[in-house]
Design an enzyme around this catalytic site. Structure first.
Site: not given
Ligand code: ARG
Ligand code: GLU
Length: 709
Positions: A83, A219, A644
């Protein structure tokens, strides 16, 4: 007397940071070292951050200004989340080359894709400059004078350091302006896309599973940092060479067991752990509910259209993810704060604080603080609401937002040099191309109708003036989309061709640009002039409150709020009890992907190749000792947005996985951390390597890495 002392000891113990809470400054990690080692860490603070020799910090970057990445080979190979790479993957995607759906793998370096606009930043050094920044700053100064002195001092310090270095120099406040640190950064701008799995791996579970445990998302995406031949930063050039880091991360294939020590090293963006109760209450019970409601309505519209058309699905994928992410997180914050009594906990703390203030005359300066907060936050509330409407109900109308990017061109006059105009026009032509690649007018019209209807419910004084002309929303929107040229790529381009200052008038009359202008004027003339002084006042109260808390609890190790600087956070690999009677295990496996599989639901489609590998249990050396393929795991490590892509590392500082999310039940941890339910979620590095090697056949990338088996 003895009783009193005991009570005092108890207080100190109970207020010491919970294991798990806190985002620590790497250069001060020696203060945490003992605790970290007691929890199981086998390396030293100096192995994590040092300016005298290479350390783990040399492998960590701020990726694309909003995420974290880590270097995992001697050739600049970088891992981050899918992402985090999403925008760049999406920009390289079209219906013909749909890398979002199919994934992408460069089989050699020549196939790697340049990503204009993408940069990574390495922290080279940080220094405490509190005393210099606060030089000749006193408590009795006005806030304006204080700020003026501070920025003067900062300018001088930066100019001095710049003389001795080629790094980028900046200074950031910590502890709400009680401390200042100087950062020396190096920025690399040639970063290329090397690989990413298909979305039904990299985004498996999509927005449905986002923020939720149990989770099965692979991810991750892979990039490579390039440098000039001399190893220094250089803009993209075919002649650039892979960046050679001072340190790259070693990878562990052993996995982690429940209770194992783990730490995350990355760039958390923003937390507000030291707010008064009233601020937390306002956030969770006034502001977030508005944003959740408005965004929820927009997402309903996106969903409806995205389901009908593959092209639209791709066009709105990134926009959907962006809006949906905040929407869902804020729902978790609202739920968490209310369910776990975040406001009440703050109120109880404030009572202790007031008792402390009242116990000594010398604490006089702090006594009025909480009442002052109360007053300021009450005054702020209507403007925060107005701002929330402006950004969510106003600027999410794409036509209006896009028109706004022509605002500067609309201001040019005969005096503006044609050369400047031509530059603006060239940039706008690029923006126009990018905008229309992903624009679908029926969605935008539907959003405009819905959002303007909502916006009109706001009191006249708290909304932009263009809304006052609306008698019938549908008719207004129809007119807007009929009359504005910004609905058509051809019209915009034709208009831009041979643009002269004399055309600016026409631009000013465009209804979409007028609406944008009205929104901005409203912000500039109504909202900001009211909000800014209140916020300034709150900042100075907050600074004092922070100092008061530190004085009240001299034994407590405080961690500064996140501010997009490099931090270490640590805890244990562990599951949690989200509700009475429910217990979450700390890891998920490929079995869970097969359980979730549903060919009819986009988020749960499973690649045939993955099923095949699963059927054959062809996991190679990436299987866990229990024989299964572990996909994701949770830990009690304090993280937030910006973390992230951050590496989660084991007791030896080896890579266990990539942090990519938090559990929904604990997203309130940005405001109030609760060790019982705040968990971060990481993708297991063994799943990442399994996908790269076995699924994608890109073993050459794994071969570049250093693997500790
Ligand atoms: N919730 C994570 C974060 O805050 C992941 C967001 C991207 N994933 C998604 N399904 N939208 O950024
Ligand atoms: N997904 C988040 C990010 O992009 C991290 C999750 C969180 O907010 O903790 O930074």
């Amino acid at each position: 007397m003895k009783k009193l002392r005991l009570l005092f000891v108890f207080l100190i113990v109970s207020v010491t940071a919970f294991a798990g809470e806190g985002m620590w400054i790497p250069m001060l990690l020696q203060y945490n070292e003992k605790e970290m080692q007691e929890m199981g860490m086998r390396i030293t603070a100096d192995d994590i951050y040092s300016i005298n020799h290479s350390s783990l910090k040399d492998a960590i970057v701020l990726f694309g200004g909003g995420c974290t990445g880590e270097i995992v080979s001697d050739y600049g190979l970088l891992l981050t989340n899918h992402h985090c790479g999403y925008d760049y993957i999406q920009k390289h995607s079209s219906v013909e080359h749909d890398y979002l759906t199919d994934g992408f793998w460069a089989m050699d370096r020549s196939q790697e894709l340049p990503c204009p606009g993408l940069s990574v930043i390495f922290l080279r050094e940080m220094r405490d400059v509190t005393d210099q920044v606060l030089y000749q700053v006193t408590d009795d100064m006005t806030e304006a004078k204080r700020q003026a002195n501070i920025s003067e001092n900062m300018k001088r310090i930066i100019a001095e350091v710049e003389k001795e270095t080629s790094y980028k120099v900046s200074i950031k406040p910590f502890f709400l302006g009680n401390q200042y640190y100087l950062l020396l950064n190096e920025v690399y701008t040639d970063v290329r896309l090397v690989g990413c799995p298909p979305s039904n791996i990299g985004k498996f579970g999509g927005d449905t599973d986002n923020w939720v445990w149990p989770r099965h998302t692979g991810d991750f995406s892979v990039f490579r940092v390039y440098a000039g031949k001399d190893g220094h930063p250089a803009d993209y050039s075919a002649d650039n060479v892979p960046y050679k880091p001072a340190k790259h991360l070693e990878i562990s294939l052993k996995g982690a067991d429940e209770g194992d020590f783990a730490f995350v090293f990355g760039y958390p963006a923003r937390t507000s752990e030291y707010l008064p109760a009233i601020a937390v209450d306002q956030e969770a019970n006034v502001i977030d509910p508005i944003a959740v409601d408005l965004r929820g309505q927009i997402l309903d519209i996106y969903n409806q259209y995205q389901e009908q058309d593959k092209k639209v699905r791709i066009q709105y994928a990134s926009k959907h993810a962006g809006l949906g992410n905040g929407w869902k997180k804020w729902m978790g914050v609202i739920e968490g704060i209310n369910h776990f009594h975040g406001v009440e906990k703050k109120q109880a703390y404030e009572k202790t604080f007031m008792d402390w203030c009242n116990a000594s005359r010398q604490r006089h300066a702090y006594i009025g603080l909480l009442r002052a907060f109360e007053k300021q936050y009450k005054a702020l509330e209507p403007y925060r609401v107005a701002y929330t409407y402006m950004t969510n109900a106003g600027l999410n109308i794409e036509l209006i937002e896009f028109a706004g990017s022509f605002g500067r061109l609309a201001q040019v006059t005969k005096e503006t040099p044609q050369e400047d105009i031509d530059k603006m026009v060239a940039a706008l032509k690029n923006a126009t191309k990018a905008f229309f690649k992903d624009y679908y007018q029926p969605i935008d019209e539907a959003v405009a109708k819905r959002m303007l209807s909502e916006y009109l419910k706001q009191p006249v004084d708290f909304r932009p003036s263009f809304l006052n002309d609306i008698k019938d929303v549908d008719a207004f929107v129809a007119q807007l989309f009929q009359k504005s040229m910004f609905v058509s790529e051809d019209k915009v381009n034709a208009f831009l061709d041979g643009f002269k200052a004399s055309k600016a008038k026409k631009l000013q009359k465009d209804p979409a640009l007028k609406a944008y202008q009205s929104l901005i004027d409203f912000y500039r003339n109504e909202v900001n002039p009211k909000m800014a002084p209140i916020n300034k006042e709150i900042d100075s109260l907050q600074r004092l409150y922070m100092r008061g808390q530190m004085l009240m609890e001299p034994e407590r190790r405080f961690s500064p709020d996140a501010n997009f600087t490099l931090r270490v956070t640590y805890g244990k690999v562990e599951g949690f009890k989200p509700q009475d009677g429910k217990q979450y295990r700390h890891f998920t496996t490929l079995e869970g992907i097969m359980e979730k599989e549903n060919p009819d639901i986009y988020d749960y489609v499973v690649e045939p190749k993955l099923k095949e590998l699963y059927r054959k249990k062809d996991y190679g050396r990436y299987a866990d000792k229990d024989g299964t393929m572990h996909v994701a795991f949770t830990a009690s490590v304090h993280t937030t947005g910006g973390n992230s892509g951050s590496p989660i590392l084991n007791a030896d500082g080896q890579l266990l996985g990539l942090n990519f999310d938090r559990c929904w039940e604990g997203t309130m941890s940005d405001l109030v951390y609760d060790p019982a339910i705040c968990r971060n979620i990481s993708v297991d590095i063994r799943y990442v390597l399994f996908i790269i090697d076995k699924f994608a056949g890109a073993k050459h990338l794994v071969d570049e890495m250093t693997i500790a088996e």
